[in-house]
Design a protein around this motif. Structure first.
Motif, PDB file in Angstrom:
ATOM      1  N   THR A  59      21.027  72.503  85.369  1.00  0.00           N
ATOM      2  CA  THR A  59      22.385  72.115  84.996  1.00  0.00           C
ATOM      3  C   THR A  59      22.452  71.874  83.490  1.00  0.00           C
ATOM      4  O   THR A  59      21.606  71.174  82.930  1.00  0.00           O
ATOM      5  N   GLU A  60      23.456  72.450  82.848  1.00  0.00           N
ATOM      6  CA  GLU A  60      23.608  72.334  81.400  1.00  0.00           C
ATOM      7  C   GLU A  60      24.883  71.621  80.983  1.00  0.00           C
ATOM      8  O   GLU A  60      24.987  71.160  79.848  1.00  0.00           O
ATOM      9  N   LYS A  61      25.842  71.520  81.896  1.00  0.00           N
ATOM     10  CA  LYS A  61      27.126  70.896  81.564  1.00  0.00           C
ATOM     11  C   LYS A  61      27.459  69.842  82.603  1.00  0.00           C
ATOM     12  O   LYS A  61      27.298  70.069  83.809  1.00  0.00           O
ATOM     13  N   ILE A  62      27.924  68.683  82.138  1.00  0.00           N
ATOM     14  CA  ILE A  62      28.374  67.613  83.030  1.00  0.00           C
ATOM     15  C   ILE A  62      29.784  67.227  82.642  1.00  0.00           C
ATOM     16  O   ILE A  62      30.080  66.984  81.464  1.00  0.00           O
ATOM     17  N   ARG A  63      30.656  67.179  83.641  1.00  0.00           N
ATOM     18  CA  ARG A  63      32.010  66.672  83.424  1.00  0.00           C
ATOM     19  C   ARG A  63      32.150  65.350  84.169  1.00  0.00           C
ATOM     20  O   ARG A  63      31.898  65.281  85.380  1.00  0.00           O
ATOM     21  N   LEU A  64      32.546  64.307  83.464  1.00  0.00           N
ATOM     22  CA  LEU A  64      32.767  62.990  84.060  1.00  0.00           C
ATOM     23  C   LEU A  64      34.239  62.878  84.444  1.00  0.00           C
ATOM     24  O   LEU A  64      35.129  63.098  83.623  1.00  0.00           O
ATOM     25  N   THR A  65      34.464  62.515  85.714  1.00  0.00           N
ATOM     26  CA  THR A  65      35.823  62.451  86.238  1.00  0.00           C
ATOM     27  C   THR A  65      36.021  61.134  86.975  1.00  0.00           C
ATOM     28  O   THR A  65      35.149  60.277  86.987  1.00  0.00           O
ATOM     29  N   GLY A  66      37.155  60.994  87.631  1.00  0.00           N
ATOM     30  CA  GLY A  66      37.457  59.847  88.449  1.00  0.00           C
ATOM     31  C   GLY A  66      38.242  60.303  89.673  1.00  0.00           C
ATOM     32  O   GLY A  66      38.058  61.434  90.122  1.00  0.00           O
ATOM     33  N   GLY A  67      39.258  59.507  90.087  1.00  0.00           N
ATOM     34  CA  GLY A  67      39.859  58.389  89.418  1.00  0.00           C
ATOM     35  C   GLY A  67      40.026  58.571  87.929  1.00  0.00           C
ATOM     36  O   GLY A  67      40.105  59.651  87.398  1.00  0.00           O
ATOM     37  N   GLU A  68      40.089  57.426  87.254  1.00  0.00           N
ATOM     38  CA  GLU A  68      40.194  57.421  85.797  1.00  0.00           C
ATOM     39  C   GLU A  68      38.888  56.881  85.221  1.00  0.00           C
ATOM     40  O   GLU A  68      38.618  55.673  85.283  1.00  0.00           O
ATOM     41  N   PRO A  69      38.031  57.747  84.668  1.00  0.00           N
ATOM     42  CA  PRO A  69      36.687  57.330  84.265  1.00  0.00           C
ATOM     43  C   PRO A  69      36.653  56.279  83.170  1.00  0.00           C
ATOM     44  O   PRO A  69      35.696  55.503  83.098  1.00  0.00           O
ATOM     45  N   THR A  70      37.660  56.213  82.308  1.00  0.00           N
ATOM     46  CA  THR A  70      37.616  55.219  81.229  1.00  0.00           C
ATOM     47  C   THR A  70      37.876  53.804  81.735  1.00  0.00           C
ATOM     48  O   THR A  70      37.752  52.845  80.958  1.00  0.00           O
ATOM     49  N   LEU A  93      34.757  64.999  79.465  1.00  0.00           N
ATOM     50  CA  LEU A  93      35.435  63.884  80.129  1.00  0.00           C
ATOM     51  C   LEU A  93      36.846  64.315  80.490  1.00  0.00           C
ATOM     52  O   LEU A  93      37.575  64.836  79.640  1.00  0.00           O
ATOM     53  N   THR A  94      37.230  64.110  81.740  1.00  0.00           N
ATOM     54  CA  THR A  94      38.615  64.330  82.161  1.00  0.00           C
ATOM     55  C   THR A  94      39.283  62.969  82.327  1.00  0.00           C
ATOM     56  O   THR A  94      38.794  62.120  83.076  1.00  0.00           O
ATOM     57  N   THR A  95      40.388  62.755  81.629  1.00  0.00           N
ATOM     58  CA  THR A  95      41.019  61.439  81.567  1.00  0.00           C
ATOM     59  C   THR A  95      42.527  61.558  81.490  1.00  0.00           C
ATOM     60  O   THR A  95      43.052  62.576  81.020  1.00  0.00           O
ATOM     61  N   ASN A  96      43.222  60.517  81.946  1.00  0.00           N
ATOM     62  CA  ASN A  96      44.673  60.493  81.745  1.00  0.00           C
ATOM     63  C   ASN A  96      45.036  60.031  80.333  1.00  0.00           C
ATOM     64  O   ASN A  96      46.203  60.077  79.948  1.00  0.00           O
ATOM     65  N   GLY A  97      44.049  59.583  79.574  1.00  0.00           N
ATOM     66  CA  GLY A  97      44.266  59.243  78.177  1.00  0.00           C
ATOM     67  C   GLY A  97      44.908  57.898  77.919  1.00  0.00           C
ATOM     68  O   GLY A  97      45.165  57.539  76.763  1.00  0.00           O
ATOM     69  N   HIS A  98      45.131  57.114  78.976  1.00  0.00           N
ATOM     70  CA  HIS A  98      45.860  55.856  78.807  1.00  0.00           C
ATOM     71  C   HIS A  98      45.123  54.880  77.893  1.00  0.00           C
ATOM     72  O   HIS A  98      45.743  54.121  77.159  1.00  0.00           O
ATOM     73  N   GLN A 114      33.549  67.131  74.753  1.00  0.00           N
ATOM     74  CA  GLN A 114      34.860  67.709  75.065  1.00  0.00           C
ATOM     75  C   GLN A 114      35.704  66.718  75.839  1.00  0.00           C
ATOM     76  O   GLN A 114      35.194  65.986  76.692  1.00  0.00           O
ATOM     77  N   ILE A 115      37.007  66.702  75.555  1.00  0.00           N
ATOM     78  CA  ILE A 115      37.945  65.819  76.245  1.00  0.00           C
ATOM     79  C   ILE A 115      39.030  66.671  76.888  1.00  0.00           C
ATOM     80  O   ILE A 115      39.663  67.499  76.234  1.00  0.00           O
ATOM     81  N   ASN A 116      39.231  66.458  78.183  1.00  0.00           N
ATOM     82  CA  ASN A 116      40.351  67.060  78.903  1.00  0.00           C
ATOM     83  C   ASN A 116      41.354  65.972  79.232  1.00  0.00           C
ATOM     84  O   ASN A 116      40.992  64.967  79.867  1.00  0.00           O
ATOM     85  N   LEU A 117      42.589  66.159  78.810  1.00  0.00           N
ATOM     86  CA  LEU A 117      43.634  65.152  78.980  1.00  0.00           C
ATOM     87  C   LEU A 117      44.714  65.665  79.913  1.00  0.00           C
ATOM     88  O   LEU A 117      45.140  66.821  79.801  1.00  0.00           O
ATOM     89  N   SER A 118      45.181  64.822  80.802  1.00  0.00           N
ATOM     90  CA  SER A 118      46.273  65.192  81.691  1.00  0.00           C
ATOM     91  C   SER A 118      47.604  65.018  80.960  1.00  0.00           C
ATOM     92  O   SER A 118      47.968  63.903  80.588  1.00  0.00           O
ATOM     93  N   VAL A 119      48.287  66.127  80.741  1.00  0.00           N
ATOM     94  CA  VAL A 119      49.617  66.111  80.104  1.00  0.00           C
ATOM     95  C   VAL A 119      50.507  67.005  80.956  1.00  0.00           C
ATOM     96  O   VAL A 119      50.624  68.206  80.708  1.00  0.00           O
TER      97      VAL A 119
END
Length: 323
Positions: A59-70, A93-98, A114-119
């Protein structure tokens, strides 16, 4: 390396670090998360064992998710564990950015790539209707702040909804004219508890793809660590557009992902009918034993999902294992 029965190499882990969320998105948990964060979430030591085992398996890539991981107070420590593990090349990281405005300096310092934001909309009223939060102005300001400091490893995610897809597409074109980031449209998927919403709101990603091609956008070649999106570029725009179309016939052919929940259950497919509990190896810190188990389980990874047969497996809602 982990190779499944269909010769697909697994190089990408999606790790949910919490199932707690502070949003009320209509397509996910419209009544919000009922309760509070679980005390049974994976510990830092368990995450270290998990990441080490996956890295040893290629494995070379990890994406942290939730729920809201922050919402996890130790999210920077989790990022640091992932980024410092030999073999891991990218941490996303996938986040709602709140909470991103106050936390992104620490997250980037910890090694976040890398940051993925829900918009889900660029219009405040639509955004609030879809998410239950009046946070769009602050979110867009955070994005511009990241771009201003030269951070361009940003992707924005939006669920395609029938009644807002046209305005979303038009607003996206204006937004991406000068911003070097990627906007990704995700086709709404049917889960165990959203049948009525799916029937009312689903729009095929093919409609957006057709508009992109008609407007002169061209598909880019995918990288080996890429997720499921097909990305398009246009010479007149600084940004790119991605399409995640799970109902396409070829969607599963290049699947390179496994998923682990915040309680240590592994899903071989987002819409599989089973999950596999890894917790005993994680609690024991048994990296070698977990590696052996992963090699046994990968033999059961299915060739494809069964969404076309209206069968979402055990997926009740999209918050269940981080999407």
């Amino acid at each position: 390396m982990l190779i499944d029965p269909y010769a697909r190499r697994i190089a990408y882990l999606r790790l949910s670090v919490t199932d707690f969320c502070n949003y009320r998105c209509v397509y996910c948990l419209p009544d919000g998360y009922q309760g509070c964060g679980s005390a049974d979430e994976l510990s830092l030591a368990e995450i270290r064992t998990l990441v080490a085992a996956f890295a040893a398996c290629g494995t070379e890539k990890i994406r942290l998710t939730g729920g809201e991981p922050t919402l996890r107070a130790d999210i920077a420590d989790i990022i640091r564990i992932c980024a410092s593990t030999p073999g891991i090349q990218k941490v996303a990281l996938t986040t709602n950015g709140h909470r991103l405005a106050e936390h992104y300096p620490a997250l980037l310092d910890a090694g976040l790539d890398q940051i993925n934001l829900s918009v889900d909309s660029f219009r405040a009223a639509t955004f609030q209707r879809l998410t239950g939060k009046n946070h769009l102005p602050a979110l867009l300001a955070t994005i511009d702040a990241l771009l201003a400091r030269g951070y361009h490893h940003l992707k924005l995610n939006a669920l395609l909804m029938r009644d807002s897809a046209t305005e979303l597409y038009e607003d996206t074109l204006a937004y991406l004219k000068t911003r070097p980031l990627t906007m990704r449209y995700i086709e709404l998927m049917q889960t165990g508890d959203n049948a009525a919403l799916y029937q009312r709101a689903h729009i095929s990603a093919a409609h957006i793809t057709a508009r992109l091609l008609a407007d002169g956008w061209q598909e880019r070649e995918r990288s080996p660590l890429a997720g499921p999106a097909r990305e398009y570029h246009h010479p007149d725009y600084a940004g790119r557009i991605g399409i995640i179309a799970p109902y396409e016939k070829t969607f599963c052919t290049k699947c390179n992902r496994l998923r682990v929940t915040a309680r240590g259950q592994m899903h071989l497919c987002l819409f599989d009918s089973l999950n596999y509990d890894l917790r005993s190896w994680l609690r024991a810190g048994d990296t070698e034993g977990l590696i052996a188990q992963l090699h046994q389980l990968i033999a059961h990874k299915p060739e494809r999902h069964h969404l076309h047969e209206q069968n979402p497996g055990i997926m009740r809602h999209l918050a269940q294992i981080g999407g």
